[in-house]
Design an enzyme around this catalytic site. Structure first.
Site, PDB file in Angstrom:
ATOM      1  N   ASP A 240      -2.771   1.535  -5.585  1.00  0.00           N
ATOM      2  CA  ASP A 240      -3.940   1.315  -6.206  1.00  0.00           C
ATOM      3  C   ASP A 240      -4.682   2.851  -6.448  1.00  0.00           C
ATOM      4  OD1 ASP A 240      -6.545   0.240  -6.061  1.00  0.00           O
ATOM      5  OD2 ASP A 240      -7.154   0.794  -4.227  1.00  0.00           O
TER       6      ASP A 240
ATOM      7  N   ASN B 181       3.445   5.793   2.717  1.00  0.00           N
ATOM      8  CA  ASN B 181       2.167   5.116   2.694  1.00  0.00           C
ATOM      9  C   ASN B 181       2.302   3.531   2.799  1.00  0.00           C
ATOM     10  OD1 ASN B 181      -0.820   4.975   3.042  1.00  0.00           O
ATOM     11  ND2 ASN B 181      -0.530   3.872   1.083  1.00  0.00           N
ATOM     12  N   GLU B 182       1.826   2.652   3.644  1.00  0.00           N
ATOM     13  CA  GLU B 182       1.979   1.367   3.696  1.00  0.00           C
ATOM     14  C   GLU B 182       3.270   0.798   3.366  1.00  0.00           C
ATOM     15  OE1 GLU B 182      -1.560  -0.190   1.927  1.00  0.00           O
ATOM     16  OE2 GLU B 182      -2.866   0.473   3.950  1.00  0.00           O
TER      17      GLU B 182
ATOM     18  N   TYR C  33      -8.831  -2.460   7.790  1.00  0.00           N
ATOM     19  CA  TYR C  33      -9.902  -2.689   6.964  1.00  0.00           C
ATOM     20  C   TYR C  33     -10.696  -3.934   7.695  1.00  0.00           C
ATOM     21  CZ  TYR C  33      -8.664   0.699   3.739  1.00  0.00           C
ATOM     22  OH  TYR C  33      -8.339   2.093   2.903  1.00  0.00           O
TER      23      TYR C  33
ATOM     24  N   GLU D  34      -6.749   5.323   7.040  1.00  0.00           N
ATOM     25  CA  GLU D  34      -7.728   4.636   6.184  1.00  0.00           C
ATOM     26  C   GLU D  34      -8.354   3.865   7.289  1.00  0.00           C
ATOM     27  OE1 GLU D  34      -5.946   2.927   2.838  1.00  0.00           O
ATOM     28  OE2 GLU D  34      -4.537   4.606   2.423  1.00  0.00           O
TER      29      GLU D  34
ATOM     30  N   TRP E 246     -11.358   6.398   4.486  1.00  0.00           N
ATOM     31  CA  TRP E 246     -10.854   6.017   2.824  1.00  0.00           C
ATOM     32  C   TRP E 246     -12.227   5.717   2.233  1.00  0.00           C
ATOM     33  CZ3 TRP E 246      -6.764   7.259   0.875  1.00  0.00           C
ATOM     34  CH2 TRP E 246      -6.278   6.933  -0.362  1.00  0.00           C
TER      35      TRP E 246
ATOM     36  N   LYS F  58     -14.646   3.144  -2.550  1.00  0.00           N
ATOM     37  CA  LYS F  58     -15.000   3.353  -1.049  1.00  0.00           C
ATOM     38  C   LYS F  58     -15.244   4.955  -0.688  1.00  0.00           C
ATOM     39  CE  LYS F  58     -11.607  -0.261   0.281  1.00  0.00           C
ATOM     40  NZ  LYS F  58     -11.088  -0.620  -1.026  1.00  0.00           N
TER      41      LYS F  58
HETATM   42  C1  GCB Z   1      -4.915   0.892   1.254  1.00  0.00           C
HETATM   43  C2  GCB Z   1      -3.978   1.982   0.258  1.00  0.00           C
HETATM   44  C3  GCB Z   1      -4.870   2.821  -0.682  1.00  0.00           C
HETATM   45  C4  GCB Z   1      -5.881   1.828  -1.122  1.00  0.00           C
HETATM   46  C5  GCB Z   1      -7.076   1.156  -0.083  1.00  0.00           C
HETATM   47  C6  GCB Z   1      -7.955   0.323  -0.528  1.00  0.00           C
HETATM   48  O1  GCB Z   1      -4.344   0.534   1.976  1.00  0.00           O
HETATM   49  O2  GCB Z   1      -3.050   2.785   1.079  1.00  0.00           O
HETATM   50  O3  GCB Z   1      -4.119   3.222  -1.636  1.00  0.00           O
HETATM   51  O4  GCB Z   1      -6.789   2.592  -2.072  1.00  0.00           O
HETATM   52  O5  GCB Z   1      -6.029   0.524   0.991  1.00  0.00           O
HETATM   53  O6  GCB Z   1      -9.063   0.731  -0.881  1.00  0.00           O
HETATM   54  O7  GCB Z   1      -7.697  -0.825  -0.614  1.00  0.00           O
END
Ligand code: GCB
Length: 605
Positions: free
Chosen positions: A167, A417-418, A474, A512, A557, A576
């Site tokens: 992203d 990452n993820e 999230y 995040e 984040w 964000k």
């Molecule tokens: C995530 C990713 C990050 C994205 C973020 C988002 O999980 O690690 O790169 O930018 O979510 O804002 O969706």
């Protein structure tokens, strides 16, 4: 062992380093004709762009911004006559994502991976006391055999386009400083340091690698330039009485002067700033100098207007001032190792860094954050290309750790990452990566990776590798946002209860959490995307963090809004940010400042 030294270029009595930053000739290679047309000997046309910078945001054409393929750079290289007899290198801070380097038409280096330095040895190729020609072919295509992962497609009009599995915008080019470097024939190649502290004294164990056999001398100078310790030999211990420790947000830096000597003659000298500190994970604590620390800070990006991911010294300064203002003490270099100058600044300012290798997009989706929240699984590590991917990943890991191991600010390695973690095939892959990090780091810093939403206690097969469990969550944004936020928080607590039940006796941190917020939107009562909603979301999320003693850090984040690929999920980028892309605060910045100024550094310790 790497072929070339990763030490940052410095001027000393024995070394030369000249910046090659400035305007370089530039040319896109839409028809892939560069090689056949002889561009290695010089580019056609007169177009020039700045280095360091991403090329994408200077131009007014969409075809340029979205360009995928080869891009060529050129500049003149004057090599002083007095450098004859020295080793001469051109050192690139990075070239995104891969590059081939030519001097006077001769290929002198190639490098895969877009976020770490590499050198071209040009000693025998250049003409001395004369102008030489430096040409670099960079390629910015994405695939799944290298990191970060993505694909490159061809549109019906014949143009190529990259589709990242991550992203952030696929910014590319020469993003960091380029240096012309002259080293003595026998030179310092690498340095390992480990620390022991007892009472008021410290022991700095060191190992210096050189390219020859002459004797090595080290002296450690304090900030006033007084000698604090001295040692001889390639391996040994510097004993520092009444050592001033490098502390969180209270940095103290010594200068380590390393000399290679031949009787009275100094053959080489290298100077490295060091901070005396220890890092350890013990039970649920993250310990710096034996004292628990709670991480407050951000996931960041190297991203700003006009220069994209190019290193921008002014933006770096502003970012550190904002982080100090808001009461942060740490950040993660999501999702790739940053410019070396950022770590130097963090060393000076006493910030803690979680240093991340560019292993992002190891999950088959353009919106992994969305797909993962649905519980969808993909067997990412069962592809034909996985062995090549692993090799590239391990290479980048080695380059990152060797580059960054001597920064006191670096306290943890983030190895992915993820990624996809729910299939059995992920496990041997993780094992290789985690084992390698342990071997490469003389300080044996804690290792982690950021878990995506569907990596849960019952599904994730890889969290046991992590010394610190790092969650990207999230709840209240991708999961049950808006009026359903209370249900989101219940689901969040259920997840945390499940982790708690495992009794891992390890620290957890959030790498995040966040909500997209448009700086233009205010709404009472709140709706998603409004500034009010970002504040409500944070209050509720922080209340969950505060209810578990094993949660030892919150890296929101994101620090600032940043550019992404266009699409229905993103409004000209990811919003964000706690700050706008221009580094001005959203309302939530004041909320965070109140919280972080109040939380003690050893919160929950
Ligand atoms: C995530 C990713 C990050 C994205 C973020 C988002 O999980 O690690 O790169 O930018 O979510 O804002 O969706």
């Amino acid at each position: 062992m790497l072929e070339h030294s990763m030490l940052y270029p410095r001027m000393t009595a024995a070394r030369r380093a000249v910046s090659l930053d400035g305007m370089w000739k530039f040319r896109l290679d839409e028809k892939s004709e560069g090689e056949a047309a002889g561009w290695v000997d010089g580019l056609p046309g007169m177009e020039r762009i700045p280095v360091p910078a991403s090329f994408q945001d200077f131009y007014t054409s969409k075809d340029v911004r979205e360009y995928a393929g080869d891009l060529w750079y050129e500049r003149e290289l004057f090599i002083p006559g007095e450098w004859e007899g020295k080793k001469v290198f051109v050192r690139f801070g990075s070239a995104t994502h891969r590059a081939q380097v030519y001097v006077n038409g001769v290929k002198v280096a190639e490098h895969e991976g877009g976020f770490l330095p590499f050198c071209a040895d040009v000693t025998d190729v250049v003409r001395y006391n004369a102008v030489n020609r430096l040409v670099v072919k960079v390629n910015n295509e994405l695939n799944v055999a290298n990191i970060p992962c993505g694909t490159t497609v061809t549109l019906s009009n014949g143009k190529k386009m990259t589709k990242p599995y991550f992203d952030f915008f696929n910014y590319s080019g020469l993003h960091r400083s380029v240096h012309l470097v002259a080293l003595p024939m026998e030179s310092v190649f690498d340095l390992d340091l480990t620390y022991e502290i007892e009472g008021t004294n410290a022991w700095v164990s060191y190992r210096v690698a050189t390219t020859g056999e002459h004797a090595v001398q080290l002296s450690l100078l304090d900030e006033e330039g007084r000698q604090a310790a001295y040692a001889e030999g390639k391996e040994g211990v510097l004993e520092v009485k009444d050592a001033r420790l490098w502390q969180v947000r209270d940095a103290y830096l010594y200068r380590l002067v390393i000399q290679i000597v031949d009787e009275d003659e100094v053959l080489d000298e290298y100077v490295q700033e060091i901070g005396i500190r220890t890092v350890e994970v013990k039970g649920k604590d993250i310990l710096i100098n034996g004292k628990p620390v709670y991480l407050k800070g951000f996931g960041k990006h190297e991203d700003s207007d006009v220069v994209g991911r190019g290193f921008n010294i002014g933006v770096m300064k502003r970012d550190f001032e904002l982080m100090k203002w808001i009461g942060a003490n740490s950040f993660r270099t999501s999702h790739y190792p940053y410019s070396e100058e950022v770590y130097q600044m963090a060393d000076r300012e006493g910030f803690l860094i979680i240093d991340e290798v560019p292993a992002v997009g190891l999950f088959e989706s353009m919106m992994n954050f969305m797909e993962a929240s649905t519980g969808k699984t993909t067997a990412f590590f069962e592809k034909e290309t996985t062995p090549a991917l692993l090799a590239a990943h391990l290479m980048a890991l080695e380059e990152m750790i060797v580059r960054d191991k001597n920064h006191p600010s670096v306290i943890m390695w983030s190895l992915l990452n993820e990624p996809e973690t729910t299939s059995d095939a992920a496990v041997p892959y993780f094992k290789e990566v985690f084992d390698r990090a342990r071997i490469l780091d003389p300080q044996k810093r804690p290792r982690t990776f950021a878990l995506v939403m569907n990596s849960l206690p019952g599904t994730c097969k890889c969290y046991p590798f992590s010394d610190v469990i790092a969650l990207n969550r999230y709840y209240g944004w991708y999961v049950k946002g808006g009026y359903e936020i209370d249900d989101a928080m219940e689901a969040f607590r259920r997840e945390m209860e499940a982790w708690k039940a495992l009794e891992l006796n390890r620290p957890f941190i959030f790498t995040e959490y966040g909500a997209d917020t448009l700086v233009s939107e205010h709404k009472l009562p709140s709706v998603m995307w409004s500034q009010e909603y970002q504040e409500e979301y944070l209050c509720l999320t922080h209340a969950v963090f505060d209810s578990y003693d094993f949660i030892r850090g919150e890296l929101i984040w994101n620090f600032a809004d940043f550019q992404t690929t266009e699409g229905i999920m993103r409004v000209n980028g990811n919003k964000k940010g706690v700050f706008t892309r221009q580094r001005q605060p959203k309302s939530v910045a004041y909320l965070l400042r109140r919280r972080w100024k109040e939380l003690p550094v050893d919160y929950k310790g």
